[in-house]
Design a protein around this motif. Structure first.
Motif, PDB file in Angstrom:
ATOM      1  N   LEU A 368       0.828  -1.202   0.000  1.00 18.54           N
ATOM      2  CA  LEU A 368       0.000   0.000   0.000  1.00 18.54           C
ATOM      3  C   LEU A 368       0.868   1.260   0.000  1.00 18.54           C
ATOM      4  CD1 LEU A 368      -2.787   1.216   0.013  1.00 18.54           C
ATOM      5  CD2 LEU A 368      -2.872   0.943   2.500  1.00 18.54           C
ATOM      6  N   ALA A 369       1.977   1.232   0.724  1.00 16.47           N
ATOM      7  CA  ALA A 369       2.874   2.386   0.734  1.00 16.47           C
ATOM      8  C   ALA A 369       3.426   2.643  -0.665  1.00 16.47           C
ATOM      9  CB  ALA A 369       4.012   2.159   1.723  1.00 16.47           C
ATOM     10  N   ARG A 370       3.685   1.569  -1.408  1.00 16.84           N
ATOM     11  CA  ARG A 370       4.172   1.733  -2.781  1.00 16.84           C
ATOM     12  C   ARG A 370       3.094   2.363  -3.661  1.00 16.84           C
ATOM     13  NH1 ARG A 370       6.695  -3.415  -5.500  1.00 16.84           N
ATOM     14  NH2 ARG A 370       4.589  -4.205  -5.116  1.00 16.84           N
ATOM     15  N   GLN A 371       1.820   2.009  -3.449  1.00  9.46           N
ATOM     16  CA  GLN A 371       0.730   2.622  -4.226  1.00  9.46           C
ATOM     17  C   GLN A 371       0.648   4.122  -3.922  1.00  9.46           C
ATOM     18  OE1 GLN A 371      -0.399   0.318  -6.376  1.00  9.46           O
ATOM     19  NE2 GLN A 371       0.912  -1.004  -5.129  1.00  9.46           N
ATOM     20  N   VAL A 372       0.869   4.480  -2.662  1.00  6.64           N
ATOM     21  CA  VAL A 372       0.850   5.891  -2.279  1.00  6.64           C
ATOM     22  C   VAL A 372       1.980   6.639  -2.972  1.00  6.64           C
ATOM     23  CG1 VAL A 372       1.205   7.484  -0.345  1.00  6.64           C
ATOM     24  CG2 VAL A 372      -0.267   5.476  -0.051  1.00  6.64           C
ATOM     25  N   ARG A 373       3.199   6.076  -2.908  1.00  7.73           N
ATOM     26  CA  ARG A 373       4.347   6.731  -3.528  1.00  7.73           C
ATOM     27  C   ARG A 373       4.163   6.832  -5.044  1.00  7.73           C
ATOM     28  NH1 ARG A 373       7.066  10.638  -3.639  1.00  7.73           N
ATOM     29  NH2 ARG A 373       6.393  10.539  -1.467  1.00  7.73           N
ATOM     30  N   LYS A 374       3.626   5.784  -5.646  1.00 10.17           N
ATOM     31  CA  LYS A 374       3.413   5.789  -7.093  1.00 10.17           C
ATOM     32  C   LYS A 374       2.420   6.879  -7.486  1.00 10.17           C
ATOM     33  CE  LYS A 374       1.692   2.865 -10.872  1.00 10.17           C
ATOM     34  NZ  LYS A 374       1.047   1.576 -11.224  1.00 10.17           N
ATOM     35  N   ALA A 375       1.338   7.010  -6.719  1.00 13.37           N
ATOM     36  CA  ALA A 375       0.325   8.025  -7.022  1.00 13.37           C
ATOM     37  C   ALA A 375       0.919   9.425  -6.933  1.00 13.37           C
ATOM     38  CB  ALA A 375      -0.863   7.881  -6.073  1.00 13.37           C
ATOM     39  N   ILE A 376       1.705   9.681  -5.897  1.00 13.55           N
ATOM     40  CA  ILE A 376       2.297  11.005  -5.734  1.00 13.55           C
ATOM     41  C   ILE A 376       3.285  11.299  -6.853  1.00 13.55           C
ATOM     42  CG2 ILE A 376       3.810  12.381  -4.245  1.00 13.55           C
ATOM     43  CD1 ILE A 376       2.492  10.971  -1.842  1.00 13.55           C
ATOM     44  N   ASN A 377       4.121  10.309  -7.206  1.00 10.84           N
ATOM     45  CA  ASN A 377       5.099  10.508  -8.277  1.00 10.84           C
ATOM     46  C   ASN A 377       4.425  10.742  -9.620  1.00 10.84           C
ATOM     47  OD1 ASN A 377       7.244  10.211  -6.529  1.00 10.84           O
ATOM     48  ND2 ASN A 377       7.651   8.075  -7.064  1.00 10.84           N
ATOM     49  N   GLU A 378       3.419   9.924  -9.930  1.00  8.92           N
ATOM     50  CA  GLU A 378       2.779  10.001 -11.246  1.00  8.92           C
ATOM     51  C   GLU A 378       1.872  11.221 -11.377  1.00  8.92           C
ATOM     52  OE1 GLU A 378       2.479   5.293 -12.615  1.00  8.92           O
ATOM     53  OE2 GLU A 378       0.671   6.381 -11.980  1.00  8.92           O
ATOM     54  N   GLN A 379       1.145  11.551 -10.308  1.00  7.09           N
ATOM     55  CA  GLN A 379       0.134  12.597 -10.406  1.00  7.09           C
ATOM     56  C   GLN A 379       0.620  13.962  -9.918  1.00  7.09           C
ATOM     57  OE1 GLN A 379      -3.688  11.100  -8.737  1.00  7.09           O
ATOM     58  NE2 GLN A 379      -2.809   9.051  -8.981  1.00  7.09           N
ATOM     59  N   GLY A 380       1.867  14.031  -9.492  1.00 12.30           N
ATOM     60  CA  GLY A 380       2.390  15.282  -8.957  1.00 12.30           C
ATOM     61  C   GLY A 380       3.181  16.115  -9.940  1.00 12.30           C
ATOM     62  N   THR A 381       3.163  15.771 -11.214  1.00  9.20           N
ATOM     63  CA  THR A 381       3.903  16.540 -12.209  1.00  9.20           C
ATOM     64  C   THR A 381       3.076  17.736 -12.681  1.00  9.20           C
ATOM     65  OG1 THR A 381       3.033  15.303 -14.103  1.00  9.20           O
ATOM     66  CG2 THR A 381       4.999  14.405 -13.006  1.00  9.20           C
ATOM     67  N   ARG A 382       3.760  18.682 -13.323  1.00  9.80           N
ATOM     68  CA  ARG A 382       3.064  19.855 -13.844  1.00  9.80           C
ATOM     69  C   ARG A 382       1.993  19.449 -14.855  1.00  9.80           C
ATOM     70  NH1 ARG A 382       6.902  24.252 -16.455  1.00  9.80           N
ATOM     71  NH2 ARG A 382       7.698  24.154 -14.314  1.00  9.80           N
ATOM     72  N   ALA A 383       2.336  18.541 -15.760  1.00 11.90           N
ATOM     73  CA  ALA A 383       1.388  18.126 -16.796  1.00 11.90           C
ATOM     74  C   ALA A 383       0.178  17.420 -16.197  1.00 11.90           C
ATOM     75  CB  ALA A 383       2.081  17.215 -17.807  1.00 11.90           C
TER      76      ALA A 383
END
Length: 496
Positions: A368-383
C-alpha cells in the motif's frame, strides 16, 4: 430590515481600501467553508506583546498586507479582498486577544486536557476539548460569513497564558493560505521575532492570480490524466454525495488526535523498504532506487487501519485523496522560486490512490505504501496537475476537485502539514523568564481546529515533535473511534 430579520448589516466600504478579487483557489465552498485555528503549546511563559508585534510587523511589510485584508461582498454578490491602505489602532493588521488565566494549565478545565505523547499508537485526546482556547469561549466557526459582517482581519492571534505554559493560536479564514502558505507565514513571524527581517522574502504580488491559466484552461493540458477513465459521472457523484456528503454534513462526529510514536512508525517504514527492495532484487531491478517517505508509510498505515476497523466488503473501492501543493510543480513557470518570492495563498492539487478494501486488508503495508508513492510521483507533475484541473473544469461542479473512483467508494483524505515545520518553531525571544537559558523554545504539542465543514476521515498530519512522535487528527462518525482504537491496538500487538 437587516435587524428586523436578525441579519447583521453589511459593513461599510472604506473608499481608500485596495480592492482585489479572490483567486481561483479562494473562490470555492471547499475553502470558504473553513475557518482555521492552529494551537501551539509551549512549556514556557511567553510575552503576548512580543508575539503580537512580531506578527503585526510581518503583515505590515510590503507584499504581506493581504493577510491584514478584510472580506466583503460586492454589489454583484462576489466576495472581494479589501486591504486597508494603512493599518491603524482602529483597523489593525491582525485580530488579537490575550487571556491570562492566572493558573497552571493543569488547573484549567480545558488546558488540563492537553495530551502527552503515548508509547503506542493511540487516540490521546479530542482537539475540540480545547476549542474554547482556540476561539473565543462559546464561538464555533461559521465559515467565511463570519468575516463578511465585520471589519475583522483575515488573520488573527489569540494567546492563552498560564503560569507554566502558553497556548499560542494562529487563526485565519482558509482563503488566506493553505498549509504550505502557512509555512511562509510562521517562518516570517519567527524571523520578525528574532530580528531577522532581512531574511524575510517578499511574496508574489497579490494583484493577479498566477493560477488563472489553470482555472480558465487558457493553457491546454498536454496529456490526459492517468485516472481520467476513473472520473465519476453525474449519477455516481449523486450516489457518492448521498453517502459521504450525508456523513460530512448531517451525522454527528467525534474529533480525535492520534499520537504515533517513532518506536512504532520507524520500524514499519524500515520493514516496508526492506520488503520492496527484496521484491526489486527478485525482478532484477536496482534495489537502491526503492524510495518511501515517512509520509508514505503514515498515509498507508492510516488507510489500512481505517479500512480494517470498518469491516468493509473486500470488493469495495477505497479512495485515498492526498492533498499536494502546486508550488513545486509550477515554480519557474506560473510562479517564481519560493526562495525568491513565495506564493502565500492557496495552491493545491490531489493525488488519488484507488485500491480495493480486500487488497488493503490482505496485502502487506509495503504494498500500500508503494501505491501511495506511485500516485504522488505520477500525479504530482506539472502536466498531470494541468490534466487534473481540465477534469475539474469538465465536471462543472463548482468545486476545485474532480471526483475519482466510483459512487460507492470509501473516501479517506490526507493533508500533511509536516513541511510547515510547526514543531520546529523556536519562539525563545518571546520568553518572559530569562532563567531558561539559551535552549530553544519549541511547541511540545500542536493541534488544529476548523469548521464548520468537517469531512469524515479527513486526516491532518500536524507534524513530528522533537521526540520523533507524529501527531494526526481527524473527525469520524460518532462511535467509530472506538473501533479504530481496537485496530490500532491489534496492529501494535502484532508489531511487538
Amino acid at each position: 430590515m437587516d435587524y428586523l430579520f436578525g441579519r447583521k448589516p453589511a459593513v461599510k466600504v472604506v473608499p481608500t481600501d485596495r480592492v482585489l478579487p479572490l483567486h481561483f483557489f479562494e473562490d470555492s465552498p471547499l475553502v470558504q467553508g473553513n475557518n482555521m485555528a492552529v494551537s501551539l503549546v509551549f512549556d514556557s511563559v511567553l510575552d503576548p506583546e512580543k508575539l503580537r508585534l512580531a506578527l503585526e510587523g510581518l503583515v505590515k511589510r510590503p507584499g504581506w498586507e493581504k493577510l491584514g485584508g478584510r472580506l466583503r461582498t460586492n454589489g454583484a454578490g462576489k466576495i472581494e479582498w479589501h486591504i486597508p491602505n494603512e493599518f491603524t489602532r482602529e483597523r489593525p493588521a491582525i485580530g488579537f486577544s490575550h487571556v491570562d488565566h492566572g493558573m497552571s494549565a493543569a488547573s484549567h478545565p480545558a488546558a488540563c486536557k492537553i495530551p502527552q505523547p503515548s508509547t503506542r499508537p493511540a487516540r490521546v485526546s479530542d482537539p475540540d476539548d480545547l476549542a474554547d482556547l482556540a476561539w473565543e469561549p462559546g464561538y464555533r466557526p461559521g465559515g467565511i460569513k463570519d468575516y463578511l459582517t465585520s471589519d475583522r482581519p483575515v488573520l488573527g492571534l489569540r494567546v492563552n497564558s498560564f503560569t507554566d505554559k502558553t497556548v499560542v493560536v494562529l487563526q485565519w479564514q482558509h482563503v488566506a493560505f493553505d498549509a504550505l502558505g502557512m509555512q511562509y507565514v510562521v517562518e516570517g513571524w519567527s524571523n520578525m521575532l528574532w530580528g531577522k527581517e532581512a531574511d524575510i522574502p517578499t511574496p508574489c504580488d497579490a494583484k493577479s492570480d498566477p493560477f488563472d491559466a489553470i482555472a480558465k484552461g487558457t493553457r491546454t493540458a498536454t496529456e490526459q490524466h492517468v485516472l481520467a477513465d476513473r472520473r465519476v459521472g453525474l449519477v455516481g457523484i449523486l450516489r457518492w454525495g448521498l453517502g459521504y456528503g450525508f456523513d460530512m454534513l448531517v451525522r454527528a462526529k467525534d474529533n480525535g488526535m492520534v499520537c504515533i510514536p517513532e518506536t512504532y512508525w520507524r520500524p514499519q517504514l524500515e520493514k516496508a523498504v526492506e520488503e520492496l527492495r527484496a521484491e526489486a532484487v527478485g525482478r532484477g531491478e536496482d534495489p537502491s532506487k526503492v524510495f518511501l517517505t515517512e509520509g508514505d508509510i503514515l498515509t498507508a498505515w492510516t488507510m489500512s487501519c481505517v479500512v480494517r476497523s470498518m469491516g468493509m466488503s473486500p470488493d469495495r473501492l477505497v479512495a485515498g485523496s492526498i492533498a499536494m501543493s502546486l508550488r513545486k510543480a509550477f515554480e519557474g513557470d506560473l510562479i517564481p522560486a519560493s526562495t525568491e518570492r513565495p506564493y502565500v495563498g492557496n495552491a493545491f492539487g490531489w493525488a488519488n490512490v484507488l485500491v480495493s478494501a480486500g487488497d488493503v486488508s490482505s496485502k502487506p503495508l509495503s504494498w500500500l505504501a508503494r501505491q501511495v508513492r506511485k500516485a504522488i510521483n505520477e500525479q504530482g507533475t506539472r502536466a498531470q496537475h494541468e490534466a487534473y484541473y481540465a477534469m475539474v473544469r469538465a465536471s462543472n461542479t463548482g468545486l476545485p476537485i474532480a471526483i475519482i473512483g466510483n459512487g460507492g467508494m470509501a473516501q479517506i483524505g490526507f493533508s500533511n502539514w509536516s513541511k510547515a515545520g510547526l514543531f520546529d518553531l523556536d519562539f525563545a525571544p518571546a520568553r518572559r523568564h530569562a532563567g531558561e537559558g539559551d535552549a530553544p523554545c519549541r511547541p511540545c504539542y500542536v493541534q488544529e481546529n476548523h469548521g464548520p465543514i468537517k469531512p469524515v476521515d479527513g486526516f491532518f498530519v500536524l507534524g513530528k515533535d522533537d521526540k520523533g512522535n507524529y501527531w494526526t487528527s481527524a473527525c469520524k462518525v460518532k462511535g467509530q473511534w472506538a473501533e479504530l482504537q481496537k485496530q490500532l491496538d491489534k496492529d501494535f500487538e502484532v508489531a511487538v
